[in-house]
Design a protein around this motif. Structure first.
Motif, mmCIF file in Angstrom:
data_model
loop_
_atom_site.group_PDB
_atom_site.id
_atom_site.type_symbol
_atom_site.label_atom_id
_atom_site.label_comp_id
_atom_site.label_asym_id
_atom_site.label_seq_id
_atom_site.Cartn_x
_atom_site.Cartn_y
_atom_site.Cartn_z
ATOM 1 N N UNK A 96 0.867 -1.205 -0.017
ATOM 2 C CA UNK A 96 0.048 0.256 0.238
ATOM 3 C C UNK A 96 0.983 1.344 -0.120
ATOM 4 N N UNK A 97 1.834 1.216 0.886
ATOM 5 C CA UNK A 97 2.858 2.360 0.803
ATOM 6 C C UNK A 97 3.442 2.793 -0.535
ATOM 7 N N UNK A 98 3.758 1.522 -1.014
ATOM 8 C CA UNK A 98 4.542 1.624 -2.539
ATOM 9 C C UNK A 98 3.595 2.170 -3.553
ATOM 10 N N UNK A 99 2.328 1.717 -3.442
ATOM 11 C CA UNK A 99 1.312 1.902 -4.461
ATOM 12 C C UNK A 99 0.962 3.692 -4.470
ATOM 13 N N UNK A 100 1.311 4.302 -2.960
ATOM 14 C CA UNK A 100 1.105 5.597 -2.841
ATOM 15 C C UNK A 100 2.397 6.439 -3.510
ATOM 16 N N UNK A 101 3.396 5.601 -3.727
ATOM 17 C CA UNK A 101 4.673 6.290 -4.519
ATOM 18 C C UNK A 101 4.281 5.920 -6.139
ATOM 19 N N UNK A 102 3.177 5.535 -6.394
ATOM 20 C CA UNK A 102 3.076 5.036 -7.723
ATOM 21 C C UNK A 102 3.821 3.728 -8.337
ATOM 22 N N UNK A 103 3.990 3.079 -7.476
ATOM 23 C CA UNK A 103 5.016 1.909 -8.000
ATOM 24 C C UNK A 103 3.817 0.732 -8.291
ATOM 25 N N UNK A 104 4.024 0.166 -9.486
ATOM 26 C CA UNK A 104 3.134 -0.876 -10.091
ATOM 27 C C UNK A 104 3.377 -2.231 -9.632
ATOM 28 N N UNK A 105 2.702 -3.279 -9.952
ATOM 29 C CA UNK A 105 3.014 -4.404 -9.809
ATOM 30 C C UNK A 105 4.297 -5.096 -10.340
ATOM 31 N N UNK A 108 7.174 -3.342 -8.384
ATOM 32 C CA UNK A 108 7.235 -3.847 -7.161
ATOM 33 C C UNK A 108 7.884 -5.258 -7.056
ATOM 34 N N UNK A 109 7.659 -6.117 -8.025
ATOM 35 C CA UNK A 109 8.344 -7.433 -7.956
ATOM 36 C C UNK A 109 9.793 -7.249 -8.269
ATOM 37 N N UNK A 110 10.076 -6.324 -9.190
ATOM 38 C CA UNK A 110 11.522 -6.047 -9.525
ATOM 39 C C UNK A 110 12.253 -5.404 -8.307
ATOM 40 N N UNK A 111 11.719 -4.570 -7.613
ATOM 41 C CA UNK A 111 12.390 -4.254 -6.521
ATOM 42 C C UNK A 111 12.520 -5.044 -5.467
ATOM 43 N N UNK A 112 11.492 -6.099 -5.212
ATOM 44 C CA UNK A 112 11.548 -6.886 -4.089
ATOM 45 C C UNK A 112 12.818 -8.019 -4.723
ATOM 46 N N UNK A 113 12.926 -8.433 -5.823
ATOM 47 C CA UNK A 113 13.947 -9.223 -6.263
ATOM 48 C C UNK A 113 15.174 -8.807 -6.214
ATOM 49 N N UNK A 114 15.285 -7.483 -6.404
ATOM 50 C CA UNK A 114 16.585 -6.713 -6.381
ATOM 51 C C UNK A 114 17.108 -6.621 -4.857
ATOM 52 N N UNK A 115 16.233 -6.478 -3.901
ATOM 53 C CA UNK A 115 16.413 -6.472 -2.696
ATOM 54 C C UNK A 115 16.956 -7.855 -2.027
ATOM 55 N N UNK A 116 16.284 -8.743 -2.749
ATOM 56 C CA UNK A 116 16.426 -10.313 -2.261
ATOM 57 C C UNK A 116 18.049 -10.589 -2.727
ATOM 58 N N UNK A 117 18.408 -9.981 -3.835
ATOM 59 C CA UNK A 117 19.865 -10.270 -4.589
ATOM 60 C C UNK A 117 20.583 -9.401 -3.914
ATOM 61 N N UNK A 118 20.142 -8.500 -3.078
ATOM 62 C CA UNK A 118 21.301 -7.239 -2.607
ATOM 63 C C UNK A 118 21.834 -6.336 -3.392
ATOM 64 N N UNK A 119 21.117 -6.432 -4.644
ATOM 65 C CA UNK A 119 21.380 -5.399 -5.581
ATOM 66 C C UNK A 119 20.420 -4.514 -6.221
ATOM 67 N N UNK A 120 20.409 -3.885 -7.260
ATOM 68 C CA UNK A 120 19.746 -2.936 -7.807
ATOM 69 C C UNK A 120 18.659 -3.683 -8.509
#
Length: 122
Positions: A96-105, A108-120
């Motif tokens: 919900x917080x990310x949706x408020x920043x205009x982040x689409x599905x 969101x998935x790309x950011x999560x994947x990047x966070x899990x991989x420790x990179x961008x």
């Protein structure tokens, strides 16, 4: 323990204890710190910790032995179910917080994947 101003102290303490249980640092059947001891650790009034423990007991995460104190629930399946509920709720709040920043599905998935991989972003 350091507190944030955008949440009540009790809710932050409850989240801390839940993380301790869900991570296994407080294992099923293990005694949790006595109210006064934990209140001193958190630098809060013992009534605040008593309120948190009562809430966690209502949720089934801890139980009281009238003579020995408070313990983590002994049912690993219950703890796993509560953990999943807790994490799903946190993910919904974050989404919900990310949706408020205009982040689409997709983003969101790309950011999560990047966070899990420790990179961008991927």
């Amino acid at each position: 323990m350091e507190f944030k101003s955008n949440q009540t102290i009790a809710s932050q303490i409850a989240a801390y204890v839940k993380r301790e249980i869900f991570s296994g640092r407080y294992s099923p059947g293990q005694k949790v710190p006595p109210i006064r001891e934990f209140a001193a650790f958190c630098c809060v009034n013992p009534n605040t910790v008593a309120k948190v423990y009562a809430q966690l007991e209502e949720e089934g995460l801890i139980r009281t032995d009238s003579t020995l104190g408070k313990f983590v629930a002994g049912d690993p399946a219950l703890i796993a179910a509560r953990r999943e509920e807790y994490l799903a709720g946190r993910m919904r709040d974050f989404r919900t917080e990310l949706e408020g920043c205009g982040v689409g599905d997709g983003e969101f998935v790309s950011l999560a994947r990047g966070a899990c991989e420790g990179g961008e972003e991927v």
